[in-house]
Design a protein around this motif. Structure first.
Motif, PDB file in Angstrom:
ATOM      1  N   VAL A  79       0.841  -1.202   0.000  1.00 43.35           N
ATOM      2  CA  VAL A  79       0.000   0.000   0.000  1.00 43.35           C
ATOM      3  C   VAL A  79       0.877   1.255   0.000  1.00 43.35           C
ATOM      4  O   VAL A  79       0.726   2.151  -0.828  1.00 43.35           O
ATOM      5  CB  VAL A  79      -0.959   0.002   1.215  1.00 43.35           C
ATOM      6  N   GLY A  80       1.833   1.284   0.925  1.00 47.62           N
ATOM      7  CA  GLY A  80       2.731   2.439   0.985  1.00 47.62           C
ATOM      8  C   GLY A  80       3.593   2.559  -0.262  1.00 47.62           C
ATOM      9  O   GLY A  80       3.887   3.665  -0.721  1.00 47.62           O
ATOM     10  N   ALA A  81       3.982   1.415  -0.808  1.00 44.48           N
ATOM     11  CA  ALA A  81       4.869   1.423  -1.978  1.00 44.48           C
ATOM     12  C   ALA A  81       4.173   2.007  -3.199  1.00 44.48           C
ATOM     13  O   ALA A  81       4.794   2.654  -4.032  1.00 44.48           O
ATOM     14  CB  ALA A  81       5.358   0.006  -2.273  1.00 44.48           C
ATOM     15  N   ALA A  82       2.868   1.782  -3.291  1.00 45.64           N
ATOM     16  CA  ALA A  82       2.120   2.248  -4.473  1.00 45.64           C
ATOM     17  C   ALA A  82       1.515   3.630  -4.270  1.00 45.64           C
ATOM     18  O   ALA A  82       1.135   4.295  -5.231  1.00 45.64           O
ATOM     19  CB  ALA A  82       1.003   1.256  -4.797  1.00 45.64           C
ATOM     20  N   SER A  83       1.429   4.077  -3.025  1.00 45.83           N
ATOM     21  CA  SER A  83       0.504   5.157  -2.678  1.00 45.83           C
ATOM     22  C   SER A  83       0.713   6.464  -3.440  1.00 45.83           C
ATOM     23  O   SER A  83      -0.243   7.023  -3.982  1.00 45.83           O
ATOM     24  CB  SER A  83       0.540   5.403  -1.171  1.00 45.83           C
ATOM     25  N   VAL A  84       1.941   6.975  -3.479  1.00 42.38           N
ATOM     26  CA  VAL A  84       2.124   8.291  -4.107  1.00 42.38           C
ATOM     27  C   VAL A  84       1.915   8.212  -5.618  1.00 42.38           C
ATOM     28  O   VAL A  84       1.279   9.088  -6.212  1.00 42.38           O
ATOM     29  CB  VAL A  84       3.495   8.907  -3.746  1.00 42.38           C
ATOM     30  N   PHE A 129      15.992  -0.929  -8.261  1.00 48.46           N
ATOM     31  CA  PHE A 129      15.066   0.178  -7.978  1.00 48.46           C
ATOM     32  C   PHE A 129      15.029   1.135  -9.163  1.00 48.46           C
ATOM     33  O   PHE A 129      13.960   1.572  -9.600  1.00 48.46           O
ATOM     34  CB  PHE A 129      15.484   0.938  -6.710  1.00 48.46           C
ATOM     35  N   TYR A 130      16.213   1.473  -9.674  1.00 39.28           N
ATOM     36  CA  TYR A 130      16.265   2.405 -10.803  1.00 39.28           C
ATOM     37  C   TYR A 130      15.442   1.862 -11.978  1.00 39.28           C
ATOM     38  O   TYR A 130      14.658   2.593 -12.594  1.00 39.28           O
ATOM     39  CB  TYR A 130      17.717   2.655 -11.229  1.00 39.28           C
ATOM     40  N   TYR A 131      15.628   0.601 -12.287  1.00 39.96           N
ATOM     41  CA  TYR A 131      14.907   0.015 -13.429  1.00 39.96           C
ATOM     42  C   TYR A 131      13.403  -0.074 -13.181  1.00 39.96           C
ATOM     43  O   TYR A 131      12.607   0.132 -14.093  1.00 39.96           O
ATOM     44  CB  TYR A 131      15.477  -1.373 -13.761  1.00 39.96           C
ATOM     45  N   GLN A 132      13.027  -0.367 -11.954  1.00 37.62           N
ATOM     46  CA  GLN A 132      11.608  -0.609 -11.695  1.00 37.62           C
ATOM     47  C   GLN A 132      10.836   0.660 -11.373  1.00 37.62           C
ATOM     48  O   GLN A 132       9.647   0.756 -11.688  1.00 37.62           O
ATOM     49  CB  GLN A 132      11.451  -1.606 -10.533  1.00 37.62           C
ATOM     50  N   ARG A 133      11.501   1.626 -10.728  1.00 32.12           N
ATOM     51  CA  ARG A 133      10.740   2.745 -10.198  1.00 32.12           C
ATOM     52  C   ARG A 133      11.143   4.107 -10.760  1.00 32.12           C
ATOM     53  O   ARG A 133      10.543   5.113 -10.411  1.00 32.12           O
ATOM     54  CB  ARG A 133      10.847   2.770  -8.660  1.00 32.12           C
ATOM     55  N   LEU A 134      12.186   4.182 -11.553  1.00 27.74           N
ATOM     56  CA  LEU A 134      12.524   5.468 -12.179  1.00 27.74           C
ATOM     57  C   LEU A 134      12.502   5.365 -13.707  1.00 27.74           C
ATOM     58  O   LEU A 134      11.964   6.226 -14.388  1.00 27.74           O
ATOM     59  CB  LEU A 134      13.897   5.957 -11.690  1.00 27.74           C
ATOM     60  N   LEU A 135      13.062   4.286 -14.212  1.00 34.40           N
ATOM     61  CA  LEU A 135      13.162   4.144 -15.661  1.00 34.40           C
ATOM     62  C   LEU A 135      11.807   4.160 -16.382  1.00 34.40           C
ATOM     63  O   LEU A 135      11.740   4.620 -17.542  1.00 34.40           O
ATOM     64  CB  LEU A 135      13.947   2.859 -15.973  1.00 34.40           C
ATOM     65  N   PRO A 136      10.705   3.694 -15.739  1.00 36.07           N
ATOM     66  CA  PRO A 136       9.407   3.768 -16.436  1.00 36.07           C
ATOM     67  C   PRO A 136       9.005   5.184 -16.851  1.00 36.07           C
ATOM     68  O   PRO A 136       8.101   5.350 -17.666  1.00 36.07           O
ATOM     69  CB  PRO A 136       8.422   3.201 -15.409  1.00 36.07           C
ATOM     70  N   ALA A 162       6.451  -3.374  -4.203  1.00 40.30           N
ATOM     71  CA  ALA A 162       7.266  -2.920  -3.076  1.00 40.30           C
ATOM     72  C   ALA A 162       8.670  -3.514  -3.046  1.00 40.30           C
ATOM     73  O   ALA A 162       9.547  -3.007  -2.341  1.00 40.30           O
ATOM     74  CB  ALA A 162       6.553  -3.251  -1.767  1.00 40.30           C
ATOM     75  N   GLY A 163       8.874  -4.586  -3.813  1.00 37.04           N
ATOM     76  CA  GLY A 163      10.125  -5.338  -3.692  1.00 37.04           C
ATOM     77  C   GLY A 163      11.383  -4.493  -3.664  1.00 37.04           C
ATOM     78  O   GLY A 163      12.174  -4.552  -2.714  1.00 37.04           O
ATOM     79  N   SER A 164      11.566  -3.677  -4.689  1.00 38.09           N
ATOM     80  CA  SER A 164      12.825  -2.931  -4.791  1.00 38.09           C
ATOM     81  C   SER A 164      12.929  -1.843  -3.722  1.00 38.09           C
ATOM     82  O   SER A 164      14.008  -1.324  -3.467  1.00 38.09           O
ATOM     83  CB  SER A 164      12.966  -2.319  -6.187  1.00 38.09           C
ATOM     84  N   LEU A 165      11.799  -1.479  -3.105  1.00 38.77           N
ATOM     85  CA  LEU A 165      11.848  -0.460  -2.048  1.00 38.77           C
ATOM     86  C   LEU A 165      12.318  -1.033  -0.719  1.00 38.77           C
ATOM     87  O   LEU A 165      12.934  -0.329   0.090  1.00 38.77           O
ATOM     88  CB  LEU A 165      10.464   0.162  -1.822  1.00 38.77           C
TER      89      LEU A 165
END
Lengths: 601, 601
Positions: free
Chosen positions: A516-521, B564-571, A584-587
């Motif tokens: 939930v927190g990982a997706a929230s923003v 993290f970079y690939y999953q949460r910034l690169l998109p 959330a994995g990579s976080l």
């Protein structure tokens, strides 16, 4: 000095042409007072007040800041006089209950005035601004005696209010507060503790200040279930209700801040101050949310006002500043260079400001209709629906409009180039002032948890469905409208995806609450983009059907702004969707200790 | 006060483990001087200087600002003494030519020191920082006499330099400058005009200031083809080469700015000042680009330094600040609440800072190798390749790292919550200081036009291919490496898409030049994300192969940061690609007059 004209034409478009505010107002009790003529006149008068009284004090207020001397805080030069005019003009009582001396006009109207105030002088606007939250708390939870004593004065504006929540060690997590309330004589309590970040905590604009203070009773349960709300006036009212004995509450110091320098952000020391319980013991959090929700909408409107201010001045500069020739040829052969508004990237920035400001205004006025119904409507299905939508949209209004508001004020600096960084031009002040809006009354992260956790997932997605169903119906109704194809097709897809993303998070969250927190923003931002896309599609429908006539250019520009929004801003949903789905994995992978291995020895 | 430790471990990883700097240095002329031991010792000494000397002056410098009195500018307390230490330590001459008294070490090494300086005190760093550009211009274009007179002093650091380009009415468009140079006695010229935004234009840190000034000769051609470069010292050197007679150049006023308060940003008045032509008449623009390119890399490094500083302090705060319990349960049962680093959204913000800082460092050190070869390598294919890559990557380093640098300093404020807005904590200063980096030495929009227009499209995409081919080869080589699958697959796709997007813009631009400007900033950002993705894939390869051993935790954290970079910034590339493809239509539709119809009456 920056200039400002309230966007009255755009407000009329949204209120009258898109959302049929005249009928909406007419259906409210006391609504006959809010006739289109009266509304128009109030908005015009407010526009003048903002432009002529508040705007000239904005830069000087930023430079001067506030002064604490002998326990008294002096607001910047002119602030007190402007406040007097504001009170004399009857502005504070506009949307207040006639029972307390208010004019009983709908809150939505006050919100449009608020946009103008925030656009011209945010720091000043926070002196009266906080009073609304305090008044709301007393109106909903105060005793009749408390209402008689405090509420009437707040409504008149002769006293102002504060919200004293935060302490040095806790802001978001109010369950940790240390301020204590000990029963004293009669129904009084002695309040002792330190509150920080108290906006308008002490100042010379009004004769008294009404603090709404969270504190713990002796033997209160641990955490957020043991918080109570108290009203603590700066001066204890005497028998006639006038400011009497000085209470044991004082300003210990002023914070030095990045922006809103003209507002006194105080450390407030409560030293056995006399206070009175508001609402039930240990139920202070519920009372606080009454204040907070109003304040959150108010902060979203701050984002809106600031982006409009930045847009207007950027536009003026972009028309005047000559630099380079257009890529496809000379545009102003009589000049040494072309005005920078010819350059596509400058236009991209201006249109970003324009689209977010107009989109934000639609979002605020859509939400404001819900607020009107919640505050004034009769109980029933429509009111329930309005309550649901208001709850869903409040964190979006707050966080989305302040995030894009900050972006837009920064685009303003960017359009001014190096001059944007220089104080004289006023553009960097808008950035500094806007920066706080992403933080106070709950950071973007907190709004996002409120939206996704409390509002959407806790209702099993039902609250969201109330909104997505409305969008779905609109898309279905316009499916065969060729003029709207470019809007309806992507909107319908995004609306469907909104539900899918929600379901996806809900499924994952059953395994792991961190999802939930990982997706929230990202979820909140996605929601904001789609909500505004829906409203732009409705605006496009209106503009397409109204084309021709003397306002043809306005409608064409509106259509083109909607087009820009769909083509050049809405694609950001692709990124947010992918980041939501990444989970959330990579976080969560790196331990707290290992975060700093690149620099820690 | 904020803290700082130079990220030496991460620098070693990138320099030694990823890019084999030891061999790279060994292959350069004079490279034997830059042995791993020497490099390590210099970096450690630089880290101490930045932490112990510069960092303590950063907040006080911001508060004090500069003072102009009787034409003299006083930098904040301690700045002069720190500069003396800097000169005595031999830092200014580190990467300078031994012929001018330099130590002849590779420029890449100076860039890592620059990261540390920018991280700890950007305003201070700009006093010596501008000297490099001035020195570069003289080294490449100056006469032997000019080198003997000015360059040696600049290299030693006893004099500092400036770049006097901007005038009140023109910054980007230097063809419009009005400053005039009239031939005078001998080879001298009389320079007259006003320059603005001159960083370190006047100050008390060094005994003389060497201004490099753009001006127009009588009868110079119109526009940018009629610009010449002049060297104009504050004090004219006497027969011994020491500061002699005061020249007719003076500081008219200091700008009041959003940030970098400790740096003197001057209006400089040239009043028949004596100057000497540098390079050929009317060829000043080429000379200016020599300064500018070095300065642009330098500004990118400012973005890098500021994000590292913000990251380190955010991490410390996130570990200490207790607020709420973890979503999946209590993490610190012995405490009143959990440290906020347990919350996924706080981690998202910290990882955004960490990934961009580490990614930015890789990008800088990759580019710096090209610079080393261009500056010191022998002529030939490798040097040509390095020149192409350096040209391609310079606008990306400048604009991408300052854009994400600004984002990261803002994440720092966000992690600190309300405290981030308070000056005392130092996080808002990083935002204010970072704001200028998106503007000076060419705004992001100008960098984007340089990248897409000059570098990529003008070479028919050939310069880009040099880089995308390298990425393609890497992806092919690692195609069967299961440990890298999660990186190689998306990288290969994005790399291919990079070429397709370029082709698409090129095709459209043949019909309409506005398409270049319309796509440019999204194209630059897309390019930055993919370039850094390539480097993170290489980092992941290195980390995966080095796992185990005593640094196992470092390598695991690196792999997880890449993830993290690939999953949460690169998109974010998805959004940029869509916005590039949307084209110029929606940007150009609204006329300048119709932009303001929502508020203009």
């Amino acid at each position: 000095m920056p200039s400002y004209q309230a966007p009255l034409r755009d407000m009329r478009f949204v209120m009258n042409e898109m959302f049929d505010y005249p009928s909406h107002y007419a259906a409210l009790p006391n609504g006959e007072e809010a006739s289109p003529d009266v509304v128009g006149a109030i908005l015009e008068e407010g526009a003048r007040f903002a432009r002529d009284v508040l705007l000239p004090l904005n830069q000087s207020g930023d430079e001067e800041g506030c002064l604490l001397e002998g326990g008294e805080v002096k607001a910047p030069r002119g602030f007190k006089e402007a406040y007097q005019q504001y009170v004399e003009g009857g502005w504070p009582s506009l949307a207040a209950d006639p029972e307390q001396g208010g004019q009983g006009l709908p809150p939505s109207l006050a919100m449009m005035l608020s946009e103008m105030i925030c656009a011209t002088n945010l720091a000043w606007g926070m002196y009266p601004g906080l009073s609304h939250g305090a008044a709301d708390a007393l109106r909903h939870h105060g005793t009749d005696a408390q209402k008689a004593t405090y509420l009437t004065k707040l409504v008149e504006g002769v006293w102002t209010g504060t919200m004293c929540l935060t302490e040095p060690h806790c802001g978001t997590d109010l369950g940790l507060i240390k301020t204590r309330a000990v029963p004293a004589e009669g129904d009084a309590y002695q309040i002792t503790g330190t509150k920080i970040f108290i906006s308008a905590g002490e100042h010379n604009l009004a004769e008294n200040i009404v603090h709404l203070v969270l504190a713990k009773l002796p033997d209160a349960p641990e955490g957020s279930k043991g918080i109570s709300l108290f009203v603590v006036p700066k001066f204890l009212p005497d028998a006639e209700g006038n400011p009497g004995q000085r209470n044991g509450v004082s300003c210990g110091s002023l914070e030095h801040k990045m922006g809103i320098h003209g507002n006194a952000t105080c450390v407030m020391n409560f030293d056995g101050a006399t206070g009175y319980l508001v609402g039930a013991p240990n139920k202070g959090l519920a009372c606080m949310f009454t204040m907070m929700n109003a304040a959150r909408l108010g902060v979203g409107i701050q984002g809106l006002g600031l982006m409009e201010a930045s847009f207007q001045n950027s536009l003026g500069y972009a028309r005047d500043r000559l630099q380079m020739r257009g890529l496809s040829g000379v545009q102003a052969p009589d000049k040494a260079a072309d005005p920078i508004i010819v350059h596509p990237d400058v236009r991209r920035m201006l249109l970003t400001q324009k689209a977010f400001a107009e989109g934000g205004r639609m979002l605020v006025l859509y939400t404001a209709q819900m607020l009107d119904v919640v505050e004034h409507g009769a109980a029933g299905e429509e009111k329930e629906r309005a309550e649901t939508l208001l709850g869903l949209l409040t964190p979006i209004v707050k966080a989305f409009l302040t995030e894009v508001g900050f972006e837009c004020t920064n685009e303003g600096v960017q359009i001014f180039g190096g001059h944007g960084f220089i104080k004289e031009w006023g553009m960097e002040q808008l950035v500094r002032d806007a920066r706080i809006t992403r933080l106070y009354e709950g950071t973007t992260g907190i709004q996002a948890l409120d939206l996704l956790g409390r509002k959407v997932l806790m209702s099993q997605g039902e609250s969201l469905k109330v909104f997505t169903k409305e969008i779905h119906k609109f898309c279905q109704a316009e499916a065969d409208n060729p003029a709207l194809k470019e809007f309806i097709e992507p909107l319908a897809k995004l609306n469907a995806q909104w539900g899918e993303l929600t379901m996806g998070i809900g499924m994952k969250a059953m395994q792991d609450r961190e999802e939930v927190g990982a997706a929230s923003v990202d979820y909140l931002m996605y929601s904001g983009y789609v909500a505004v896309a829906y409203l732009f599609a409705r605006a496009a429908k209106q503009a397409a059907s109204a084309q021709g006539g003397e306002d043809a250019a306005f409608y064409t520009a509106k259509l083109n702004t909607a087009r820009f929004y769909y083509q050049r801003l809405l694609p950001r949903t692709k990124a947010h969707a992918a980041m939501i789905q990444a989970g959330a994995g990579s976080l969560m992978a790196i331990s707290s200790e290992d975060f700093g291995l690149g620099f820690e020895i």
